[in-house]
Design an enzyme around this catalytic site. Structure first.
Site, short mmCIF file in Angstrom:
data_model
loop_
_atom_site.label_atom_id
_atom_site.label_comp_id
_atom_site.label_asym_id
_atom_site.label_seq_id
_atom_site.Cartn_x
_atom_site.Cartn_y
_atom_site.Cartn_z
N SER A 36 13.62 23.94 -0.62
CA SER A 36 14.10 23.79 -1.99
C SER A 36 15.30 24.73 -2.22
O SER A 36 16.29 24.63 -1.50
CB SER A 36 12.97 24.05 -2.98
OG SER A 36 13.28 23.59 -4.28
N LEU A 37 15.22 25.66 -3.17
CA LEU A 37 16.31 26.62 -3.34
C LEU A 37 16.62 27.32 -2.02
O LEU A 37 17.79 27.58 -1.69
CB LEU A 37 15.94 27.66 -4.40
CG LEU A 37 16.86 28.88 -4.51
CD1 LEU A 37 18.28 28.47 -4.88
CD2 LEU A 37 16.30 29.87 -5.54
#
Length: 249
Positions: free
Chosen positions: A96-97
């Site tokens: 994700s991030l």
């Protein structure tokens, strides 16, 4: 215990010493996450792989530090700490991030002329050139922000239901989402680094279709693999994920 491996690389990178390791896997967490996601990975990947995970400011033992609210303020000191861990061939993994951070870290490594990774694993994150399709949540009032986290999943209800605990965690959580929401990819030549992309089969935030564009970010090999689960399959499917990573290594 998942402790500090080298004081030179502290406080950014933590993990268990692996003196027999042939390569290092550097792991970047998702928004609101930390090294705990990768606590078992050393055991799952075996003694030939040293697993180090990033602890961002404002998390864990770095709780008293100011969280980073934009990518440059996170990326530059993180890159400064890299020489302390680059003692063998290495691969970057981000979910994700963390996938965005891992990708941008590769670009920063190239700019600095540091040893390039042997591979990049991007997990649960749409291709970097795609616009952010979801509402901005980092600036919401506390109750609405908590509800947004509940909708996203990944944060235990036992945590969300404790206002006092949430008030302690919220600055770092808001900061991470601010990085996600403000990120804009700047066109640069593709990497000469193999990329493995992992997409959750039930992940509407980063489906296989949204991740296919990672192929354009490299002139080397690219592979896209589905993993059963929603956006947080990296937690629920640690065995399946590490098998794919091991084959990539």
């Amino acid at each position: 215990m998942f402790g500090i491996t080298r004081s030179l690389a502290a406080p950014w990178w933590t993990g268990e010493p692996a003196p027999l390791a042939e390569r290092t896997l550097l792991c970047l967490p998702y928004a609101g996450g930390g090294p705990q996601t990768y606590r078992r990975w050393g055991e799952l990947l075996g003694p030939s792989v040293e697993v180090l995970a990033m602890t961002p400011p404002g998390r864990g033992r770095r709780y008293g530090e100011e969280p980073c609210r934009d990518l440059p303020s996170l990326l530059h000191p993180l890159a400064d700490a890299l020489p302390g861990v680059l003692h063998r061939p290495y691969v970057l993994f981000g979910h994700s991030l963390g996938a965005t951070v891992a990708f941008e870290l590769c670009l920063e490594i190239r700019r600095r002329g540091l040893p390039m990774p042997q591979g990049l694993v991007v997990s649960g994150r749409q291709a970097p050139d795609l616009p952010w399709r979801f509402r901005q949540v980092s600036g919401l009032p506390a109750d609405e922000f908590t509800e947004a986290l509940r909708d996203l999943g990944g944060t235990p209800e036992a945590v969300l239901a404790q206002p006092e605990l949430m008030s302690l965690l919220m600055p770092a959580l808001r900061a991470d989402f601010a990085i996600v929401e403000s990120y804009r990819h700047r066109a640069e030549p593709p990497l000469d680094v193999p990329i493995l992309a992992l997409a959750g089969t039930e992940d509407d935030r980063a489906s296989a279709d949204h991740m296919a564009g990672w192929a354009a970010r490299t002139t080397a090999s690219f592979a896209l693999h589905p993993v059963p689960g929603d956006h947080f399959f990296v937690d629920a499917q640690a065995v399946a994920v590490t098998k794919l990573v091991s084959a990539f290594l």
